[in-house]
Design a protein around this motif. Structure first.
Motif, PDB file in Angstrom:
ATOM      1  N   HIS A  64      -7.506  -2.341  -6.729  1.00  0.00           N
ATOM      2  CA  HIS A  64      -7.110  -2.699  -8.088  1.00  0.00           C
ATOM      3  C   HIS A  64      -5.596  -2.646  -8.296  1.00  0.00           C
ATOM      4  CE1 HIS A  64     -11.391  -1.516  -8.644  1.00  0.00           C
ATOM      5  NE2 HIS A  64     -11.381  -2.480  -9.537  1.00  0.00           N
ATOM      6  N   SER A  65      -4.860  -2.387  -7.221  1.00  0.00           N
ATOM      7  CA  SER A  65      -3.401  -2.279  -7.376  1.00  0.00           C
ATOM      8  C   SER A  65      -2.706  -3.004  -6.222  1.00  0.00           C
ATOM      9  CB  SER A  65      -2.983  -0.803  -7.412  1.00  0.00           C
ATOM     10  OG  SER A  65      -1.572  -0.691  -7.415  1.00  0.00           O
ATOM     11  N   PRO A  66      -2.209  -4.221  -6.448  1.00  0.00           N
ATOM     12  CA  PRO A  66      -1.449  -4.925  -5.394  1.00  0.00           C
ATOM     13  C   PRO A  66      -0.207  -4.145  -4.968  1.00  0.00           C
ATOM     14  CG  PRO A  66      -2.105  -6.445  -7.139  1.00  0.00           C
ATOM     15  CD  PRO A  66      -2.419  -5.063  -7.636  1.00  0.00           C
ATOM     16  N   LEU A  67       0.393  -3.422  -5.899  1.00  0.00           N
ATOM     17  CA  LEU A  67       1.579  -2.632  -5.552  1.00  0.00           C
ATOM     18  C   LEU A  67       1.220  -1.529  -4.555  1.00  0.00           C
ATOM     19  CD1 LEU A  67       4.553  -1.906  -5.937  1.00  0.00           C
ATOM     20  CD2 LEU A  67       3.885  -0.525  -7.946  1.00  0.00           C
ATOM     21  N   ALA A  68       0.090  -0.865  -4.783  1.00  0.00           N
ATOM     22  CA  ALA A  68      -0.336   0.189  -3.860  1.00  0.00           C
ATOM     23  C   ALA A  68      -0.601  -0.381  -2.474  1.00  0.00           C
ATOM     24  CB  ALA A  68      -1.589   0.873  -4.404  1.00  0.00           C
ATOM     25  N   TYR A  69      -1.236  -1.560  -2.415  1.00  0.00           N
ATOM     26  CA  TYR A  69      -1.498  -2.170  -1.108  1.00  0.00           C
ATOM     27  C   TYR A  69      -0.200  -2.561  -0.416  1.00  0.00           C
ATOM     28  CZ  TYR A  69      -6.304  -2.864   0.412  1.00  0.00           C
ATOM     29  OH  TYR A  69      -7.547  -2.676   0.953  1.00  0.00           O
ATOM     30  N   SER A  70       0.775  -3.027  -1.213  1.00  0.00           N
ATOM     31  CA  SER A  70       2.062  -3.393  -0.623  1.00  0.00           C
ATOM     32  C   SER A  70       2.754  -2.169  -0.023  1.00  0.00           C
ATOM     33  CB  SER A  70       2.948  -4.031  -1.699  1.00  0.00           C
ATOM     34  OG  SER A  70       4.227  -4.316  -1.188  1.00  0.00           O
ATOM     35  N   ARG A  71       2.685  -1.053  -0.725  1.00  0.00           N
ATOM     36  CA  ARG A  71       3.284   0.185  -0.198  1.00  0.00           C
ATOM     37  C   ARG A  71       2.560   0.653   1.064  1.00  0.00           C
ATOM     38  NH1 ARG A  71       3.672   3.240  -6.110  1.00  0.00           N
ATOM     39  NH2 ARG A  71       5.622   2.228  -6.822  1.00  0.00           N
ATOM     40  N   LEU A  72       1.220   0.577   1.059  1.00  0.00           N
ATOM     41  CA  LEU A  72       0.469   0.977   2.242  1.00  0.00           C
ATOM     42  C   LEU A  72       0.788   0.064   3.417  1.00  0.00           C
ATOM     43  CD1 LEU A  72      -1.726   2.786   3.507  1.00  0.00           C
ATOM     44  CD2 LEU A  72      -3.434   1.140   2.711  1.00  0.00           C
ATOM     45  N   HIS A  73       0.967  -1.216   3.140  1.00  0.00           N
ATOM     46  CA  HIS A  73       1.312  -2.168   4.195  1.00  0.00           C
ATOM     47  C   HIS A  73       2.663  -1.817   4.820  1.00  0.00           C
ATOM     48  CE1 HIS A  73       2.928  -5.966   5.850  1.00  0.00           C
ATOM     49  NE2 HIS A  73       1.658  -6.212   6.167  1.00  0.00           N
ATOM     50  N   ASP A  74       3.638  -1.455   3.973  1.00  0.00           N
ATOM     51  CA  ASP A  74       4.956  -1.073   4.494  1.00  0.00           C
ATOM     52  C   ASP A  74       4.858   0.174   5.360  1.00  0.00           C
ATOM     53  OD1 ASP A  74       6.026  -3.205   3.136  1.00  0.00           O
ATOM     54  OD2 ASP A  74       6.629  -2.006   1.374  1.00  0.00           O
ATOM     55  N   ILE A  75       4.040   1.134   4.948  1.00  0.00           N
ATOM     56  CA  ILE A  75       3.875   2.364   5.735  1.00  0.00           C
ATOM     57  C   ILE A  75       3.244   2.042   7.090  1.00  0.00           C
ATOM     58  CG2 ILE A  75       2.615   4.553   5.840  1.00  0.00           C
ATOM     59  CD1 ILE A  75       2.974   4.790   2.812  1.00  0.00           C
TER      60      ILE A  75
ATOM     61  N   ASP B  47       4.091  10.449  -0.729  1.00  0.00           N
ATOM     62  CA  ASP B  47       5.117   9.808  -1.565  1.00  0.00           C
ATOM     63  C   ASP B  47       4.584   9.303  -2.907  1.00  0.00           C
ATOM     64  OD1 ASP B  47       6.987  10.227   0.437  1.00  0.00           O
ATOM     65  OD2 ASP B  47       6.596   8.290   1.393  1.00  0.00           O
ATOM     66  N   HIS B  48       3.330   8.879  -2.958  1.00  0.00           N
ATOM     67  CA  HIS B  48       2.851   8.198  -4.148  1.00  0.00           C
ATOM     68  C   HIS B  48       1.616   8.853  -4.778  1.00  0.00           C
ATOM     69  CE1 HIS B  48       5.636   5.043  -2.975  1.00  0.00           C
ATOM     70  NE2 HIS B  48       5.041   4.991  -1.788  1.00  0.00           N
ATOM     71  N   GLY B  49       0.815   9.515  -4.033  1.00  0.00           N
ATOM     72  CA  GLY B  49      -0.371  10.161  -4.585  1.00  0.00           C
ATOM     73  C   GLY B  49      -1.539   9.202  -4.728  1.00  0.00           C
ATOM     74  N   LEU B  50      -2.743   9.789  -4.813  1.00  0.00           N
ATOM     75  CA  LEU B  50      -3.982   9.041  -4.949  1.00  0.00           C
ATOM     76  C   LEU B  50      -4.853   9.709  -6.012  1.00  0.00           C
ATOM     77  CD1 LEU B  50      -4.944   8.290  -1.233  1.00  0.00           C
ATOM     78  CD2 LEU B  50      -4.384   6.592  -2.977  1.00  0.00           C
ATOM     79  N   PRO B  51      -5.806   8.964  -6.590  1.00  0.00           N
ATOM     80  CA  PRO B  51      -6.678   9.585  -7.600  1.00  0.00           C
ATOM     81  C   PRO B  51      -7.516  10.722  -7.034  1.00  0.00           C
ATOM     82  CG  PRO B  51      -7.481   7.404  -6.979  1.00  0.00           C
ATOM     83  CD  PRO B  51      -6.124   7.541  -6.400  1.00  0.00           C
TER      84      PRO B  51
ATOM     85  N   GLN C 227       5.952   0.664   9.290  1.00  0.00           N
ATOM     86  CA  GLN C 227       6.881   1.711   9.713  1.00  0.00           C
ATOM     87  C   GLN C 227       6.276   2.595  10.794  1.00  0.00           C
ATOM     88  OE1 GLN C 227       7.987   3.831   6.154  1.00  0.00           O
ATOM     89  NE2 GLN C 227       8.956   2.025   5.193  1.00  0.00           N
ATOM     90  N   MET C 228       4.974   2.838  10.730  1.00  0.00           N
ATOM     91  CA  MET C 228       4.301   3.690  11.713  1.00  0.00           C
ATOM     92  C   MET C 228       3.804   2.888  12.917  1.00  0.00           C
ATOM     93  SD  MET C 228       2.157   6.156   9.090  1.00  0.00           S
ATOM     94  CE  MET C 228       1.792   7.367  10.335  1.00  0.00           C
ATOM     95  N   GLN C 229       4.226   1.599  12.991  1.00  0.00           N
ATOM     96  CA  GLN C 229       3.867   0.715  14.107  1.00  0.00           C
ATOM     97  C   GLN C 229       2.349   0.618  14.283  1.00  0.00           C
ATOM     98  OE1 GLN C 229       5.992   2.089  17.566  1.00  0.00           O
ATOM     99  NE2 GLN C 229       7.977   1.384  16.795  1.00  0.00           N
ATOM    100  N   MET C 230       1.678   0.520  13.150  1.00  0.00           N
ATOM    101  CA  MET C 230       0.231   0.336  13.141  1.00  0.00           C
ATOM    102  C   MET C 230      -0.094  -1.107  12.786  1.00  0.00           C
ATOM    103  SD  MET C 230      -0.892   3.781  11.066  1.00  0.00           S
ATOM    104  CE  MET C 230      -2.627   3.369  11.146  1.00  0.00           C
ATOM    105  N   GLN C 231      -1.258  -1.570  13.230  1.00  0.00           N
ATOM    106  CA  GLN C 231      -1.703  -2.904  12.879  1.00  0.00           C
ATOM    107  C   GLN C 231      -2.042  -2.949  11.385  1.00  0.00           C
ATOM    108  OE1 GLN C 231      -1.766  -5.583  14.834  1.00  0.00           O
ATOM    109  NE2 GLN C 231      -2.599  -6.910  13.222  1.00  0.00           N
ATOM    110  N   PRO C 232      -1.347  -3.781  10.602  1.00  0.00           N
ATOM    111  CA  PRO C 232      -1.669  -3.844   9.158  1.00  0.00           C
ATOM    112  C   PRO C 232      -3.118  -4.265   8.943  1.00  0.00           C
ATOM    113  CG  PRO C 232       0.420  -4.927   9.622  1.00  0.00           C
ATOM    114  CD  PRO C 232      -0.206  -4.632  10.951  1.00  0.00           C
ATOM    115  N   LYS C 233      -3.815  -3.496   8.141  1.00  0.00           N
ATOM    116  CA  LYS C 233      -5.228  -3.762   7.917  1.00  0.00           C
ATOM    117  C   LYS C 233      -5.608  -3.296   6.529  1.00  0.00           C
ATOM    118  CE  LYS C 233      -9.799  -2.925   9.928  1.00  0.00           C
ATOM    119  NZ  LYS C 233     -10.554  -2.234  11.014  1.00  0.00           N
TER     120      LYS C 233
END
Length: 388
Positions: free
Chosen positions: A50-61, A103-107, A64-70
């Motif tokens: 429900h949050s494109p911004l949250a997904y964008s932040r997770l994608h950046d992480i 950095d951002h927290g989760l529910p 950065q951690m050299q993981m396959q974006p998924k």
């Protein structure tokens, strides 16, 4: 659907995949600790859905951690394996989720014990997921049910060192399997389909009594089919031998009444069961009994082979068995393929193509579902013409 089958006088079976869903819900997801962990997983995935911004932040992480974006997998209440894939996606992104929370927290978050519980849950559910994929294929039939249940019971009953902490889960699931599938071998459609499948034959029945019972049913079925065939041949012979001058005139024939209408680890367990069973039965003098004896004493074909191709090649050796196999192996064990057909129709008739006539829509659906088969048929005809 059950009422429709009853009204038509057609024998029907329940959806095996739906019953498997009930087994998992009743045997595992009903446990409080597991259901709480799954609920936390749903809240985490829902936050990103429900949050494109949250997904964008997770994608950046992930980058950065050299993981396959998924993207994380959302579960569906009516499909237990979607819960399996949701847990799998979270376990795969565990490190990225830990960095995101910092950095951002989760529910909600998962404790160390809950992560461990989810890993063990994945281990227990892995055979169920493989079984679900197997019975959901377009070629799955009623013959796959009894062998699958037998293998599932053996896997859940088997104890090893890796079961530390999940024995209760396996025991609970085994009880649910035994409860839901307690009468599966007593259903003639399942039993005869399994018996006539060259991949399984009589190797996967759990007791000698059930094996003998279903073989008796098969013998009776073959005898009735042989009787019907003999009656039809005698009727045709009597018609052919009748002198032409004794045939009734057209007026008399018109008055006569018309004749009545013609009426993995999972797969390894499969192989192990086959190795444990042999059928030394004794042959009888009748042709049908010889066919039955020969069929059951021969080795089974590989579980990856096509049983329909087997009967196409061996129908001359076992004509009576082949005719009966065609009758029973056509029954699917789930409603998955019919639901795929409904999805095909909904993809063809949509908001932008809502003026299609029913006849044209039916033609398009037929072509979409049968085009691969038609192409193979054309290729076979071409090869035949080239060889001749």
């Amino acid at each position: 659907m059950k009422k429709a089958m009853d009204n038509m006088g057609v024998r029907s079976l329940g959806c095996f995949a739906h019953t498997l869903q009930l087994v998992v819900n009743e045997g595992l997801l009903s446990q409080r600790s597991v259901s709480d962990a799954v609920a936390s997983c749903q809240h985490i995935v829902g936050h990103f859905k429900h949050s494109p911004l949250a997904y964008s932040r997770l994608h950046d992480i992930q980058i950065q951690m050299q993981m396959q974006p998924k993207r994380l997998q959302q579960d569906v209440r009516t499909r237990w394996n979607s819960t399996y894939f949701m847990i799998d996606s979270l376990l795969e992104q565990r490190r990225a989720l830990g960095a995101y929370v910092a950095d951002h927290g989760l529910p909600t978050t998962l404790t160390v014990n809950q992560w461990t519980l989810l890993e063990k849950t994945m281990t227990v559910l892995a055979p169920f997921e493989e079984l679900t994929r197997k019975v959901s294929s377009s070629t799955a039939s009623a013959a796959d049910v009894i062998p699958a249940v037998t293998v599932l019971r053996r896997i859940l009953a088997k104890e090893n060192e890796a079961d530390s902490g999940i024995k209760t889960m396996k025991t609970t699931l085994l009880q649910a399997v035994n409860k839901r599938f307690s009468t599966v071998e007593d259903e003639p459609l399942y039993a005869l389909a399994t018996l006539l499948d060259p991949r399984y034959k009589d190797r996967y029945f759990t007791g000698a009594d059930s094996t003998k019972h279903v073989k008796d049913i098969l013998t009776q079925e073959l005898q009735e089919a042989d009787l019907r065939s003999s009656t039809a041949i005698m009727h045709q012979a009597s018609e052919a031998s009748e002198p032409a001058e004794k045939a009734p005139r057209l007026e008399a024939a018109a008055a006569a009444p018309p004749p009545p209408p013609s009426k993995s680890s999972f797969m390894e367990e499969f192989d192990q069961i086959l190795e444990e069973h042999e059928d030394p039965g004794e042959a009888s003098s009748s042709s049908t009994a010889v066919q039955v004896h020969t069929f059951f004493t021969e080795r089974t074909i590989a579980t990856s082979d096509n049983p329909y191709q087997y009967w196409g090649v061996n129908r001359h050796r076992f004509p009576d068995l082949a005719a009966t196999a065609i009758k029973y192996l056509c029954a699917p064990c789930t409603s998955v393929e019919s639901e795929r057909l409904f999805s095909t129709a909904s993809n063809i008739v949509d908001e932008k193509r809502n003026r299609l006539t029913p006849e044209r829509a039916e033609m398009l659906v037929f072509m979409r579902k049968n085009l691969p088969l038609l192409l193979r048929l054309v290729q076979a005809v071409q090869r035949h013409l080239l060889q001749s």
